[in-house]
Design a protein around this motif. Structure first.
Motif, PDB file in Angstrom:
ATOM      1  N   LYS A  20       1.013  -8.173   6.855  1.00 16.78           N
ATOM      2  CA  LYS A  20       2.263  -8.238   6.073  1.00 16.78           C
ATOM      3  C   LYS A  20       2.188  -7.417   4.790  1.00 16.78           C
ATOM      4  CE  LYS A  20       1.788 -12.674   5.699  1.00 16.78           C
ATOM      5  NZ  LYS A  20       0.636 -12.822   6.600  1.00 16.78           N
ATOM      6  N   THR A  21       1.126  -7.655   4.012  1.00 22.11           N
ATOM      7  CA  THR A  21       1.020  -7.015   2.700  1.00 22.11           C
ATOM      8  C   THR A  21       0.831  -5.508   2.859  1.00 22.11           C
ATOM      9  OG1 THR A  21       0.103  -9.087   1.881  1.00 22.11           O
ATOM     10  CG2 THR A  21      -0.196  -7.157   0.478  1.00 22.11           C
ATOM     11  N   THR A  22       0.091  -5.110   3.901  1.00 17.43           N
ATOM     12  CA  THR A  22      -0.109  -3.680   4.176  1.00 17.43           C
ATOM     13  C   THR A  22       1.223  -3.026   4.549  1.00 17.43           C
ATOM     14  OG1 THR A  22      -2.309  -4.216   4.999  1.00 17.43           O
ATOM     15  CG2 THR A  22      -1.430  -2.053   5.597  1.00 17.43           C
ATOM     16  N   VAL A  23       1.951  -3.663   5.456  1.00 18.46           N
ATOM     17  CA  VAL A  23       3.254  -3.126   5.892  1.00 18.46           C
ATOM     18  C   VAL A  23       4.205  -3.019   4.699  1.00 18.46           C
ATOM     19  CG1 VAL A  23       5.333  -3.741   7.217  1.00 18.46           C
ATOM     20  CG2 VAL A  23       3.072  -3.902   8.296  1.00 18.46           C
ATOM     21  N   LEU A  24       4.219  -4.044   3.859  1.00 18.82           N
ATOM     22  CA  LEU A  24       5.154  -4.031   2.732  1.00 18.82           C
ATOM     23  C   LEU A  24       4.735  -3.029   1.656  1.00 18.82           C
ATOM     24  CD1 LEU A  24       6.161  -7.802   2.597  1.00 18.82           C
ATOM     25  CD2 LEU A  24       7.393  -5.868   3.597  1.00 18.82           C
ATOM     26  N   GLY A  25       3.441  -2.721   1.597  1.00 22.12           N
ATOM     27  CA  GLY A  25       2.973  -1.633   0.718  1.00 22.12           C
ATOM     28  C   GLY A  25       3.531  -0.300   1.203  1.00 22.12           C
ATOM     29  N   GLU A  26       3.508  -0.100   2.512  1.00 18.47           N
ATOM     30  CA  GLU A  26       4.091   1.116   3.105  1.00 18.47           C
ATOM     31  C   GLU A  26       5.591   1.166   2.835  1.00 18.47           C
ATOM     32  OE1 GLU A  26       2.626   3.710   4.857  1.00 18.47           O
ATOM     33  OE2 GLU A  26       0.791   2.780   4.099  1.00 18.47           O
ATOM     34  N   LEU A  27       6.219   0.022   3.013  1.00 21.72           N
ATOM     35  CA  LEU A  27       7.675  -0.062   2.798  1.00 21.72           C
ATOM     36  C   LEU A  27       8.026   0.330   1.347  1.00 21.72           C
ATOM     37  CD1 LEU A  27       9.989  -2.892   4.014  1.00 21.72           C
ATOM     38  CD2 LEU A  27      10.040  -2.203   1.629  1.00 21.72           C
ATOM     39  N   GLU A  28       7.226  -0.136   0.399  1.00 23.63           N
ATOM     40  CA  GLU A  28       7.498   0.200  -1.003  1.00 23.63           C
ATOM     41  C   GLU A  28       7.394   1.704  -1.239  1.00 23.63           C
ATOM     42  OE1 GLU A  28       4.717  -2.768  -2.764  1.00 23.63           O
ATOM     43  OE2 GLU A  28       6.384  -3.170  -4.141  1.00 23.63           O
ATOM     44  N   LYS A  29       6.399   2.322  -0.587  1.00 23.38           N
ATOM     45  CA  LYS A  29       6.228   3.789  -0.743  1.00 23.38           C
ATOM     46  C   LYS A  29       7.458   4.527  -0.217  1.00 23.38           C
ATOM     47  CE  LYS A  29       1.351   3.940   0.245  1.00 23.38           C
ATOM     48  NZ  LYS A  29       0.485   4.331   1.350  1.00 23.38           N
ATOM     49  N   ILE A  30       7.906   4.135   0.983  1.00 19.70           N
ATOM     50  CA  ILE A  30       9.075   4.794   1.582  1.00 19.70           C
ATOM     51  C   ILE A  30      10.311   4.560   0.709  1.00 19.70           C
ATOM     52  CG2 ILE A  30      10.561   4.952   3.633  1.00 19.70           C
ATOM     53  CD1 ILE A  30       8.193   3.764   5.264  1.00 19.70           C
ATOM     54  N   ALA A  31      10.461   3.316   0.254  1.00 18.38           N
ATOM     55  CA  ALA A  31      11.637   2.961  -0.550  1.00 18.38           C
ATOM     56  C   ALA A  31      11.672   3.777  -1.850  1.00 18.38           C
ATOM     57  CB  ALA A  31      11.632   1.464  -0.853  1.00 18.38           C
ATOM     58  N   ARG A  32      10.491   3.993  -2.449  1.00 19.12           N
ATOM     59  CA  ARG A  32      10.428   4.792  -3.691  1.00 19.12           C
ATOM     60  C   ARG A  32      10.898   6.217  -3.425  1.00 19.12           C
ATOM     61  NH1 ARG A  32       6.111   1.750  -5.563  1.00 19.12           N
ATOM     62  NH2 ARG A  32       4.578   2.915  -4.364  1.00 19.12           N
ATOM     63  N   LYS A  33      10.404   6.789  -2.307  1.00 16.95           N
ATOM     64  CA  LYS A  33      10.774   8.174  -1.952  1.00 16.95           C
ATOM     65  C   LYS A  33      12.274   8.287  -1.712  1.00 16.95           C
ATOM     66  CE  LYS A  33       6.805   9.710   0.536  1.00 16.95           C
ATOM     67  NZ  LYS A  33       6.388   9.627   1.926  1.00 16.95           N
ATOM     68  N   GLU A  34      12.809   7.285  -1.033  1.00 20.82           N
ATOM     69  CA  GLU A  34      14.236   7.332  -0.668  1.00 20.82           C
ATOM     70  C   GLU A  34      15.126   6.732  -1.750  1.00 20.82           C
ATOM     71  OE1 GLU A  34      14.614   5.567   3.228  1.00 20.82           O
ATOM     72  OE2 GLU A  34      13.405   7.146   4.163  1.00 20.82           O
ATOM     73  N   GLU A  35      14.501   6.419  -2.887  1.00 21.92           N
ATOM     74  CA  GLU A  35      15.207   5.832  -4.040  1.00 21.92           C
ATOM     75  C   GLU A  35      16.028   4.592  -3.651  1.00 21.92           C
ATOM     76  OE1 GLU A  35      17.174   8.808  -6.373  1.00 21.92           O
ATOM     77  OE2 GLU A  35      15.423  10.111  -6.293  1.00 21.92           O
ATOM     78  N   LYS A  36      15.442   3.783  -2.792  1.00 31.52           N
ATOM     79  CA  LYS A  36      16.110   2.525  -2.414  1.00 31.52           C
ATOM     80  C   LYS A  36      15.682   1.443  -3.399  1.00 31.52           C
ATOM     81  CE  LYS A  36      17.388   2.898   2.327  1.00 31.52           C
ATOM     82  NZ  LYS A  36      16.831   4.010   3.067  1.00 31.52           N
ATOM     83  N   ASN A  37      16.602   0.580  -3.754  1.00 36.31           N
ATOM     84  CA  ASN A  37      16.341  -0.441  -4.757  1.00 36.31           C
ATOM     85  C   ASN A  37      15.797  -1.714  -4.086  1.00 36.31           C
ATOM     86  OD1 ASN A  37      16.248  -1.812  -7.101  1.00 36.31           O
ATOM     87  ND2 ASN A  37      18.447  -1.719  -7.533  1.00 36.31           N
ATOM     88  N   ILE A  38      14.465  -1.737  -3.951  1.00 31.70           N
ATOM     89  CA  ILE A  38      13.859  -2.861  -3.226  1.00 31.70           C
ATOM     90  C   ILE A  38      12.781  -3.517  -4.079  1.00 31.70           C
ATOM     91  CG2 ILE A  38      12.404  -3.438  -1.230  1.00 31.70           C
ATOM     92  CD1 ILE A  38      14.112  -1.706   0.445  1.00 31.70           C
ATOM     93  N   LEU A  39      12.820  -4.826  -4.174  1.00 28.47           N
ATOM     94  CA  LEU A  39      11.775  -5.570  -4.882  1.00 28.47           C
ATOM     95  C   LEU A  39      10.960  -6.361  -3.858  1.00 28.47           C
ATOM     96  CD1 LEU A  39      10.514  -6.678  -7.566  1.00 28.47           C
ATOM     97  CD2 LEU A  39      12.177  -8.555  -7.394  1.00 28.47           C
ATOM     98  N   VAL A  40       9.654  -6.068  -3.795  1.00 33.79           N
ATOM     99  CA  VAL A  40       8.770  -6.825  -2.911  1.00 33.79           C
ATOM    100  C   VAL A  40       7.968  -7.800  -3.768  1.00 33.79           C
ATOM    101  CG1 VAL A  40       6.813  -6.696  -1.309  1.00 33.79           C
ATOM    102  CG2 VAL A  40       8.571  -4.913  -1.247  1.00 33.79           C
ATOM    103  N   VAL A  41       8.018  -9.067  -3.436  1.00 29.07           N
ATOM    104  CA  VAL A  41       7.190 -10.054  -4.151  1.00 29.07           C
ATOM    105  C   VAL A  41       6.346 -10.827  -3.154  1.00 29.07           C
ATOM    106  CG1 VAL A  41       8.844 -10.340  -6.050  1.00 29.07           C
ATOM    107  CG2 VAL A  41       8.920 -11.914  -4.123  1.00 29.07           C
ATOM    108  N   ASN A  42       5.196 -11.273  -3.610  1.00 27.75           N
ATOM    109  CA  ASN A  42       4.272 -12.017  -2.764  1.00 27.75           C
ATOM    110  C   ASN A  42       4.303 -13.493  -3.202  1.00 27.75           C
ATOM    111  OD1 ASN A  42       1.643 -13.247  -2.024  1.00 27.75           O
ATOM    112  ND2 ASN A  42       1.293 -11.244  -1.107  1.00 27.75           N
ATOM    113  N   PHE A  43       4.758 -14.348  -2.315  1.00 31.06           N
ATOM    114  CA  PHE A  43       4.888 -15.786  -2.611  1.00 31.06           C
ATOM    115  C   PHE A  43       3.537 -16.374  -3.032  1.00 31.06           C
ATOM    116  CE2 PHE A  43       5.772 -20.229  -1.912  1.00 31.06           C
ATOM    117  CZ  PHE A  43       7.141 -20.387  -1.937  1.00 31.06           C
TER     118      PHE A  43
END
Ligand code: ATP
Ligand code: AMP
Ligand code: MG
Length: 206
Positions: A20-43
């Motif tokens: 999960k955390t690895t996938v969401l790390g990748e997601l954050e990278k893609i979101a930054r590149k695509e300038e998507k406004n995404i907040l990932v938090v770890n419960f």
């Protein structure tokens, strides 16, 4: 009436070590590149900060072995803090993604990571189940020496946890009419699941 947050909310779940955390790390990278406004938090981070403050544990994998009522209190505090933090910074176009578990294997049995009060606090539009074959999850656990997952390091148990997680995710989803979306974390390609979750986020906004 089922309530929603003004931002899109996705809860990402999966058994320990599935990635999960690895996938969401990748997601954050893609979101930054695509300038998507995404907040990932770890419960777990929210629970761990509080557990350390109360001097209950020294590492995060100890939390699932605390007395159940202590875990319940940490869980409740985490859900409230995450919702408060997200409310402060996220707008209609944003997406909140919460990295967590649908089911926890505690010392006293399988326990819901997303009981009614947590789901009502977070109000997810969708609950994602990240999955992979049990033997692959076991390999990932073994390779990852940064964590203590020996209480879950058994193929049969992982299989049972995957089943319990599906049941738990669907049960949690019914409280707020969330969808349950399953995605595989393919060996060597965590970006695949990351892209699927980003697609889900876009679809939820249409
Ligand atoms: P936990 O619930 O315990 O926090 P997790 O689901 O967040 O676990 P990770 O910590 O992201 O799991 O990953 C566990 C291990 O698996 C890490 O060593 C990570 O590098 C590896 N891993 C994750 N995804 C993949 C993948 N797609 N291919 C190969 N290795 C992976
Ligand atoms: P993680 O790094 O995601 O494995 O989280 C660390 C620990 O936090 C887990 O092993 C659980 O003990 C706890 N945790 C995370 N999410 C939840 C949740 N929703 N409910 C209860 N405990 C949780
Ligand atoms: Mg993790």
């Amino acid at each position: 009436m089922v309530e929603r947050n003004r931002f899109t909310t996705i809860i990402v779940t999966g058994v320990p070590g599935v990635g999960k955390t690895t996938v969401l790390g990748e997601l954050e990278k893609i979101a930054r590149k695509e300038e998507k406004n995404i907040l990932v938090v770890n419960f777990g981070d929210y629970m761990f900060r509080e557990a350390v403050k109360q001097k209950l544990v020294s590492h995060r994998d100890q939390m699932r072995h605390l007395p159940l009522r202590t875990q319940l209190s940490l869980q409740r505090l985490a859900a409230i803090s995450i919702r408060e933090d997200a409310d402060k910074i996220l707008d209609e176009d944003s997406t909140l993604i919460v990295d967590t578990h649908a089911v926890i294997k505690t010392s006293t049995g399988f326990w819901p990571g997303l009981p009614r009060e947590v789901v009502l606090e977070l109000k997810p539009d969708s609950i994602v189940l990240i999955e992979a074959p049990p033997s692959i999850i076991l390999d990932r656990q073994k390779r990852d020496t940064s964590r203590v997952r020996k209480d879950i390091a058994d193929e049969k148990l992982i299989e049972e946890l995957i089943l319990m997680a599906r049941i738990a995710a669907m049960s949690s989803a019914t409280f707020v009419a969330a969808s349950v979306y399953t995605v595989e974390n393919i060996e060597g390609d965590p970006g695949y699941a990351a892209k699927k979750i980003l697609e889900l986020s876009s679809m939820l906004k249409k």
